[in-house]
Design an enzyme around this catalytic site. Structure first.
Site, PDB file in Angstrom:
ATOM      1  N   CYS A   1      -4.801   2.345  -3.615  1.00  0.00           N
ATOM      2  CA  CYS A   1      -3.565   2.900  -3.034  1.00  0.00           C
ATOM      3  C   CYS A   1      -2.386   1.952  -3.213  1.00  0.00           C
ATOM      4  CB  CYS A   1      -3.726   3.244  -1.557  1.00  0.00           C
ATOM      5  SG  CYS A   1      -4.978   4.473  -1.273  1.00  0.00           S
TER       6      CYS A   1
ATOM      7  N   GLN B   1      -4.198  -5.258   7.346  1.00  0.00           N
ATOM      8  CA  GLN B   1      -5.211  -6.196   6.840  1.00  0.00           C
ATOM      9  C   GLN B   1      -5.123  -7.553   7.532  1.00  0.00           C
ATOM     10  OE1 GLN B   1      -7.611  -5.255   4.897  1.00  0.00           O
ATOM     11  NE2 GLN B   1      -6.831  -3.298   4.141  1.00  0.00           N
TER      12      GLN B   1
ATOM     13  N   LYS C   1     -10.021  -0.075  10.904  1.00  0.00           N
ATOM     14  CA  LYS C   1     -10.246  -1.292  10.112  1.00  0.00           C
ATOM     15  C   LYS C   1     -10.554  -2.484  11.024  1.00  0.00           C
ATOM     16  CE  LYS C   1      -6.917   0.108   6.563  1.00  0.00           C
ATOM     17  NZ  LYS C   1      -7.668   0.542   5.394  1.00  0.00           N
TER      18      LYS C   1
ATOM     19  N   HIS D   1       0.877  -1.165   0.000  1.00  0.00           N
ATOM     20  CA  HIS D   1       0.000   0.000   0.000  1.00  0.00           C
ATOM     21  C   HIS D   1       0.920   1.222   0.000  1.00  0.00           C
ATOM     22  CE1 HIS D   1      -2.750   2.986   1.784  1.00  0.00           C
ATOM     23  NE2 HIS D   1      -3.760   2.175   1.519  1.00  0.00           N
TER      24      HIS D   1
ATOM     25  N   ASP E   1       3.415  -4.196   8.066  1.00  0.00           N
ATOM     26  CA  ASP E   1       2.154  -3.484   7.904  1.00  0.00           C
ATOM     27  C   ASP E   1       1.048  -4.516   8.111  1.00  0.00           C
ATOM     28  OD1 ASP E   1      -0.159  -2.358   7.043  1.00  0.00           O
ATOM     29  OD2 ASP E   1       0.613  -1.632   5.130  1.00  0.00           O
TER      30      ASP E   1
HETATM   31  C1  LIG Z   1      -2.314  -2.759   3.745  1.00  0.00           C
HETATM   32  C2  LIG Z   1      -2.615  -1.354   4.154  1.00  0.00           C
HETATM   33  N1  LIG Z   1      -1.640  -0.608   4.684  1.00  0.00           N
HETATM   34  C3  LIG Z   1      -1.855   0.648   5.099  1.00  0.00           C
HETATM   35  C4  LIG Z   1      -3.083   1.230   4.979  1.00  0.00           C
HETATM   36  C5  LIG Z   1      -3.283   2.633   5.461  1.00  0.00           C
HETATM   37  O1  LIG Z   1      -4.204   2.672   6.492  1.00  0.00           O
HETATM   38  P1  LIG Z   1      -4.741   4.074   7.031  1.00  0.00           P
HETATM   39  O2  LIG Z   1      -5.285   4.799   5.847  1.00  0.00           O
HETATM   40  O3  LIG Z   1      -5.779   3.706   8.017  1.00  0.00           O
HETATM   41  O4  LIG Z   1      -3.588   4.761   7.629  1.00  0.00           O
HETATM   42  C6  LIG Z   1      -4.137   0.498   4.417  1.00  0.00           C
HETATM   43  C7  LIG Z   1      -5.458   1.110   4.216  1.00  0.00           C
HETATM   44  O5  LIG Z   1      -6.205   0.726   3.334  1.00  0.00           O
HETATM   45  C8  LIG Z   1      -3.894  -0.833   4.009  1.00  0.00           C
HETATM   46  O6  LIG Z   1      -4.854  -1.585   3.484  1.00  0.00           O
END
Ligand SMILES: Cc1ncc(COP(=O)(O)O)c(C=O)c1O
Length: 415
Positions: free
Chosen positions: A372, A209, A232, A129, A206
């Site tokens: 993203c 998910q 999430k 992401h 990260d």
């Molecule tokens: C795998 C992953 N990393 C990071 C993020 C970023 O999360 P946030 O926008 O809540 O900071 C997301 C959000 O969709 C994500 O799916």
């Protein structure tokens, strides 16, 4: 507690409303953000109604209550991911957590183990992401370190065939996602951690998910830092988690400076409080922490393993149903091996935005676009996809409604 998705749905007030002229809400966009159970909404509003005060500061009852709730949420979070309490730092979201660690490394002076310079390497993957890619690009640009990455195979798995050539003696950081928000792929963290630790690199995970959907234990994974977003995981927006091994947090310089994160201050300098305070400058997101505590307690009561098996069942059902729709291509693993409940696909020459709009007219909420993860889309040869992402409140009926909606869209756009 036995898992009952229909009973769970009743805990979420939003499912009592209807969408687009009286249609049942079929929410398949939890990968973007999850819906909130009443207990979370109550915890956040109770904080403001009954306990609101700045934590750690006031010498009065409200401040004491607010501090207990805030620190209580930290203890719940630590417990949820198998961490020590002082290793859990509250941030705004996962994006801030990942920026925190990348910026803090950029602040490390020579001699600090996190100091990077030309000759060092940072390793990421093609399936990140943007939140776990751009902070590392920026760190590389600021320090002169090189950025390398693992490629993604056509099936949507990490290509680890040349792992020893990518993670080398020069590597200081390996940052990767636990589960891809686009492909649903769950990465083999153990293999990466083993190699990274062999060369003395730290692993930043990260877990946006994964933490909301499966048992994640930081000790078992043996990663060094981890990030996820509260929103999430049934929690409110405005709260994220940054976790690090305590000995590493001790050495990591701060990211934001100011009130609450100091030990002593003179007119010319300051020393830092111990973690987690070192990383929580200013009055923090207290009501949101209360909400996150309630969310993780709710997930714990249901049982995160039960949530996970429910989602696997739905994912398997949906993959099978989607595979029978002519012209639909899954972007990502089509088998259940090491995959979670984010399913992205293309459908003939119907643009994902058109498909998303058609599904929305039927009350079905999906996400469309590049999610993203622009480089990943490019690698998979797609400009955009439609993504269904599942959570504990989804049912087989939701999956079937999606498949019926896709078939109807096929007929509609063929006219
Ligand atoms: C795998 C992953 N990393 C990071 C993020 C970023 O999360 P946030 O926008 O809540 O900071 C997301 C959000 O969709 C994500 O799916």
């Amino acid at each position: 507690m036995t898992f009952n998705a229909l009973a769970i749905v009743k805990d979420f007030p939003i499912f009592q409303r209807t969408i687009r002229d009286g249609k049942r809400l079929v929410y398949l966009d939890s990968g973007a953000t999850s819906q909130k159970p009443q207990v979370v909404i109550d915890a956040e509003s109770d904080f403001y109604r009954l306990h609101n005060a700045a934590v750690h500061r006031g010498a009065h009852q409200l401040a004491e209550e607010a501090t207990d709730i805030y620190e209580g949420a930290r203890a719940i979070t630590a417990d949820f991911i198998g961490a020590k309490v002082d290793e859990v730092v509250f941030t705004k979201n996962a994006t801030e957590s990942l920026n925190l660690v990348a910026y803090a490394m950029g602040n490390a002076p020579a001699g600090n183990r996190f100091h990077l310079s030309s000759g060092d390497s940072i390793v990421v993957t093609e399936m990140e992401h943007h939140a776990n890619l751009i902070p590392w690009q920026q760190l590389a640009a600021r320090t002169g370190a090189t950025l390398s990455w693992f490629e993604v195979t056509p099936e949507g798995r990490l290509d680890l065939s040349n792992i020893n050539a990518i993670i080398t003696e020069k590597t200081k950081v390996v940052a990767l996602t636990h589960q891809s928000n686009v492909l649903g792929t769950i990465n083999p963290i153990d293999v990466i951690v083993k190699r990274a630790h062999e060369v003395g690199a730290v692993v930043v995970l990260d877990a946006c998910q994964s933490v909301p959907h499966m048992k994640v234990d930081v000790k078992e994974l043996n990663v060094d830092f981890l990030a996820f977003s509260g929103h999430k995981a049934l929690g409110p927006t405005g709260i994220g988690v940054f976790w690090g091994k305590s000995e590493l947090l001790e050495e990591l310089p701060p990211f934001l400076t100011g009130g609450s994160m100091i030990e002593t201050v003179t007119m010319t300098g300051a020393t830092w409080a111990l973690a987690p305070k070192k990383f929580e400058a200013g009055v923090p997101n207290m009501a949101q922490a209360a909400g996150l505590g309630a969310a993780l307690t709710y997930l714990t009561k249901i049982g995160i393993e039960s949530v996970h098996s429910h989602e696997l069942e739905l994912t398997s059902h949906l993959l099978t149903q989607l595979s029978e729709v002519e012209g639909l291509e899954i972007v990502g693993p089509t088998s259940m091996e090491s995959r979670g409940g984010s399913i992205s696909f293309t459908y003939g020459d119907i643009h994902p935005h058109d498909l998303g709009q058609f599904l929305d007219s039927q009350g079905i909420a999906v996400r469309t676009g590049h999610h993203c993860a622009w480089p990943l889309n490019r690698k998979m040869g797609v400009v955009a996809t439609t993504r269904a992402s599942l959570y504990l409140y989804n049912t087989i009926e939701d999956c079937d409604a999606l498949v019926a909606g896709i078939r109807d869209a096929g007929k509609y756009f063929a006219r």
